[in-house]
Write an enzyme that holds these catalytic residues in place. Sequence first.
Site, short mmCIF file in Angstrom:
data_model
loop_
_atom_site.label_atom_id
_atom_site.label_comp_id
_atom_site.label_asym_id
_atom_site.label_seq_id
_atom_site.Cartn_x
_atom_site.Cartn_y
_atom_site.Cartn_z
N PHE A 1 -41.13 -12.47 -22.32
CA PHE A 1 -42.42 -13.14 -22.47
C PHE A 1 -43.17 -12.66 -23.71
CE2 PHE A 1 -47.03 -12.72 -21.11
CZ PHE A 1 -47.39 -13.97 -21.59
N TYR B 1 -42.65 3.56 -13.04
CA TYR B 1 -42.79 2.76 -14.27
C TYR B 1 -43.84 3.39 -15.19
CZ TYR B 1 -43.64 -1.50 -17.07
OH TYR B 1 -43.79 -2.42 -18.09
N ILE C 1 -52.60 -13.37 -2.32
CA ILE C 1 -53.48 -12.32 -2.80
C ILE C 1 -53.20 -11.05 -2.02
CG2 ILE C 1 -55.87 -11.59 -3.15
CD1 ILE C 1 -55.25 -14.02 -4.75
#
Length: 311
Positions: A19, A145, A204
């Site tokens: 992306f 990460y 959500i």
Amino acid sequence: MPPEMPPSPPVLVTGGGGFIGGHLVGGLLAAGAEVGNLDFIPGRHSHPRLTHWSGSFLDPSLVRAALVGVDTVYHLAATNFPRESNRDPRRDAEENLIGTLALLDMAVAAGVRRVVFCSSGGTVYGPTDTVPIAEDHPTRPISAYGIVKLSIEKYLRLYAVQAGIGTLSLRLANPYGPYQNIRKAQGAITTFCHRALLDEPIEIWGDGSVERDFIYIADVVRALLVAGASDVSGTEINIGSGQSTALNTVLAEIEAALGRPVRRRHLAARAFDVPRNRLDISRAAADLGWQPGIGLRDGIHRLLAFMRTEL
């Protein structure tokens, strides 16, 4: 006729098929650069000044070949997303940390002038004491990460001192925009917009009060281009919108843009989601002369317009 612009130095983008990488490759080509894309994915660009090196940044022979004559490396490639890294922290470190150190060694050996690293302003800080978050805020990442991203930053500082190579880590906020991968649920805004257009329920995590710093992809690309041309080295710089926005507010903006309500489904909050994140971007303005130019409302309208052409 106007004089021809001098050619831009050759660059290599690891992860140029992704992306951010795809948008960066397009920006570099528009700036006149010779570009190499090292990725399994060729990406959407085709150009005489673009060379695709098919494979992984973990392949030493491929990396050495791709680095020949390169001035600047943009290191965007990673083998895991944040939620995947905690499943196997050791593998994440072996691939992304050790793999990046090998890349740095090869870059030094090849005479590369500069390495710009895409770090993560959303994960390296972890839970914060103050908002906005400046670069000197304590770092307490709560995902593998984020720990690996932070470790790479530290090594980039070391290489700048010991090897004399220019290094800069950009701590990116949460980017969104066209071509973000819907199938992998990259980016809350992109996922929300896609589901809203299809009238599918938007999931959500939690009550929607979590706040994030969302930045439109075109602003990210401008920051990367400026970082590559800069002489600022051996440090980290935040790149964000300068605003924090709750997920409920994002949904309200999407509803306003569509002129109708969207469907919502609330799920249990996730342990690794920090409650609020907004980056202090004053250093980016002072050191790079960069500021964001596309606000949330404008960015959502642009993204929805693009998605309508793709559905």
